[in-house]
Design a protein around this motif. Sequence first.
Motif, short mmCIF file in Angstrom:
data_model
loop_
_atom_site.label_atom_id
_atom_site.label_comp_id
_atom_site.label_asym_id
_atom_site.label_seq_id
_atom_site.Cartn_x
_atom_site.Cartn_y
_atom_site.Cartn_z
N GLU A 64 0.87 -1.17 0.00
CA GLU A 64 0.00 0.00 0.00
C GLU A 64 0.91 1.23 0.00
OE1 GLU A 64 -3.11 2.28 2.97
OE2 GLU A 64 -3.33 0.12 2.70
N TRP A 65 0.67 2.15 -0.94
CA TRP A 65 1.56 3.28 -1.12
C TRP A 65 0.97 4.53 -0.49
CZ3 TRP A 65 6.32 2.28 -2.69
CH2 TRP A 65 6.57 1.08 -3.39
N ILE A 66 1.77 5.17 0.36
CA ILE A 66 1.35 6.39 1.05
C ILE A 66 2.12 7.55 0.46
CG2 ILE A 66 1.29 7.61 3.26
CD1 ILE A 66 1.47 3.87 3.30
N ASN A 67 1.40 8.52 -0.09
CA ASN A 67 2.03 9.67 -0.72
C ASN A 67 2.63 10.59 0.34
OD1 ASN A 67 2.78 11.77 -2.37
ND2 ASN A 67 0.70 12.52 -2.71
N ARG A 68 3.94 10.84 0.25
CA ARG A 68 4.61 11.75 1.18
C ARG A 68 4.67 13.17 0.64
NH1 ARG A 68 4.27 10.82 6.02
NH2 ARG A 68 5.99 12.29 6.36
N GLY A 69 4.28 13.38 -0.61
CA GLY A 69 4.20 14.73 -1.11
C GLY A 69 5.07 14.97 -2.33
N TRP A 70 5.11 16.26 -2.74
CA TRP A 70 5.89 16.72 -3.88
C TRP A 70 7.05 17.57 -3.38
CZ3 TRP A 70 4.57 15.89 -9.13
CH2 TRP A 70 3.36 15.22 -9.33
N ALA B 8 -0.09 28.47 6.75
CA ALA B 8 -0.14 27.81 5.45
C ALA B 8 0.80 26.62 5.43
CB ALA B 8 0.23 28.78 4.33
N SER B 9 0.39 25.57 4.76
CA SER B 9 1.23 24.39 4.60
C SER B 9 0.94 23.76 3.25
CB SER B 9 0.98 23.37 5.72
OG SER B 9 -0.38 22.95 5.73
N VAL B 10 1.95 23.09 2.70
CA VAL B 10 1.78 22.42 1.42
C VAL B 10 1.24 21.03 1.67
CG1 VAL B 10 2.94 21.62 -0.67
CG2 VAL B 10 3.66 23.76 0.40
N THR B 11 0.14 20.69 1.01
CA THR B 11 -0.47 19.38 1.19
C THR B 11 0.27 18.32 0.38
OG1 THR B 11 -1.98 19.57 -0.69
CG2 THR B 11 -2.69 20.55 1.41
N ALA B 12 -0.06 17.06 0.64
CA ALA B 12 0.57 15.96 -0.10
C ALA B 12 0.27 16.05 -1.59
CB ALA B 12 0.08 14.62 0.45
N ASP B 13 -0.82 16.72 -1.96
CA ASP B 13 -1.17 16.88 -3.37
C ASP B 13 -0.52 18.10 -4.00
OD1 ASP B 13 -2.79 14.62 -3.39
OD2 ASP B 13 -4.51 15.75 -2.63
N GLY B 14 0.26 18.87 -3.22
CA GLY B 14 0.99 19.99 -3.79
C GLY B 14 0.26 21.31 -3.76
N TYR B 15 -0.85 21.40 -3.01
CA TYR B 15 -1.57 22.67 -2.87
C TYR B 15 -1.09 23.39 -1.61
CZ TYR B 15 -4.90 20.99 -6.38
OH TYR B 15 -5.47 20.53 -7.54
N LEU B 16 -1.20 24.72 -1.62
CA LEU B 16 -0.92 25.50 -0.42
C LEU B 16 -2.23 25.71 0.31
CD1 LEU B 16 1.35 27.00 1.12
CD2 LEU B 16 0.52 29.10 0.03
N LEU B 17 -2.38 25.04 1.45
CA LEU B 17 -3.60 25.12 2.25
C LEU B 17 -3.45 26.20 3.30
CD1 LEU B 17 -6.39 24.09 3.14
CD2 LEU B 17 -5.20 22.40 4.56
N VAL B 18 -4.34 27.19 3.29
CA VAL B 18 -4.36 28.26 4.28
C VAL B 18 -5.53 28.01 5.21
CG1 VAL B 18 -4.55 30.74 4.63
CG2 VAL B 18 -3.35 29.86 2.62
N GLU B 19 -5.24 27.94 6.51
CA GLU B 19 -6.27 27.60 7.50
C GLU B 19 -5.99 28.33 8.81
OE1 GLU B 19 -6.11 23.39 8.14
OE2 GLU B 19 -3.92 23.37 8.11
N PRO B 20 -7.00 28.42 9.69
CA PRO B 20 -6.78 29.10 10.97
C PRO B 20 -5.71 28.40 11.80
CG PRO B 20 -9.13 28.79 10.54
CD PRO B 20 -8.40 27.99 9.51
N VAL B 21 -4.95 29.18 12.57
CA VAL B 21 -3.97 28.59 13.48
C VAL B 21 -4.72 27.82 14.56
CG1 VAL B 21 -2.17 29.08 15.16
CG2 VAL B 21 -2.30 30.42 13.06
N SER B 22 -4.39 26.56 14.69
CA SER B 22 -5.08 25.71 15.67
C SER B 22 -4.20 24.55 16.06
CB SER B 22 -6.40 25.19 15.10
OG SER B 22 -7.03 24.31 16.00
N ASP B 23 -4.30 24.13 17.31
CA ASP B 23 -3.60 22.95 17.78
C ASP B 23 -4.57 21.98 18.45
OD1 ASP B 23 -0.99 23.48 16.96
OD2 ASP B 23 -0.62 24.78 18.66
N PHE B 24 -5.78 21.93 17.94
CA PHE B 24 -6.79 21.08 18.53
C PHE B 24 -7.32 20.09 17.50
CE2 PHE B 24 -6.84 25.02 20.97
CZ PHE B 24 -6.68 24.53 22.26
N GLY B 25 -7.83 18.98 17.99
CA GLY B 25 -8.39 17.96 17.12
C GLY B 25 -8.31 16.60 17.78
N ALA B 26 -8.98 15.64 17.16
CA ALA B 26 -8.95 14.27 17.69
C ALA B 26 -7.60 13.64 17.38
CB ALA B 26 -10.07 13.45 17.05
N PRO B 27 -7.06 12.84 18.31
CA PRO B 27 -5.75 12.21 18.05
C PRO B 27 -5.84 11.21 16.91
CG PRO B 27 -6.75 11.34 20.06
CD PRO B 27 -7.60 12.50 19.63
#
Length: 358
Positions: free
Chosen positions: A94-100, A191-210
């Motif tokens: 199974e191949w996991i894309n690490r990005g561009w 902003a961060s570059v996604t595995a698909d090579g897009y620049l994703l801009v999102e609110p600063v956050s450090d919360f979420g389900a583990p």
Amino acid sequence: MSTTALAVVQGSYTMAMRAESWLDGQLIADNIPIADGSESRDRSLAVPEQISLTIPRREGGFDWDPGTDPEHPLAAYGQQLRIDYGVDVGGQFEWINRGWFLVTESGTDGETVSVTCQGLLTLIDEAKLISPYQPSTSDTLGTVIRGLVEPALTVSFDGGLTDRSVPLGMQWDNDRLAAVTEVLNAWGAEASVTADGYLLVEPVSDFGAPLLEITDDRATGTVVRWQGATSREGAFNVVVAQGEDSTGNQLQGVAYDGAGDSPYRYGGPFSPLPVPYTYQSSLLTTVSQCRTAASAQLKLLRRQAFRKLGVTMVPHPGLVPGDILSVTGAGLTQALCVIESMTLPYSPGEQTLTIRVL
């Protein structure tokens, strides 16, 4: 990753690597033979991703030495590598894309080729402004980011962000990536570059389900060892964000570290007095915007100066910085932590993480 692959990477498994090379939107080589290498990511850096690869010079009837050929798959003239990490899930990978990643250097030593790559934000970091960038009267924070970044990277905005107009008179003279960072900070975004090579801009956050539970339990754990460190350097318990309105009145918004379990919390034992960090931007024109920026800056400062642990573990190719983990060990019990930096070997070995306790 599939449920099967997620279960496999909790213990010993067989891995493999593969890569494709693209130039100007065209695939020019696939199945590039990766003999060894590593990937490091650190979200405190302007360009978080760094890749090093070792490739046999001759394999599959092809000479992987780029020489002086500007169109060779491993040359550093705009070539981008798409890298996949393979996990054996029972007779197949199974191949996991690490990005561009952008090839930044390559060279041959004997029978091996060494290739260095960096994340796609390198394209923005290199592209200094040749004339001042001045937003128009109709520009917003979002359109300014697009204007600074596209077409090198396609920008995608998270729905949680509320766009707004840019004040008149803004200008950036030289550093394109610094201009993007200034807009992001004023917006309370990252902003961060996604595995698909897009620049994703999102609110600063450090919360979420583990996404993963890691533990040092000898029977079921994946952690080999822990290392911890603490420091007062760069620690603040108050952020003051300053701006001005259209008539020149000075404005400010304040964010206090009020988390009950924060060792830097305002009014706690860290200091009996405020320890402020001051942030100033002409993009802040209301008290509400100042408060939003102050709150986001406080979250970013916590990434630099908060309780951190170094983890050595069985490689998990699905993890990236920003992922939330549940951690048991080193005095923690199912504590939420976020990955700040990491290394992933591209041959059998150990993975290392730097995680921050939330």
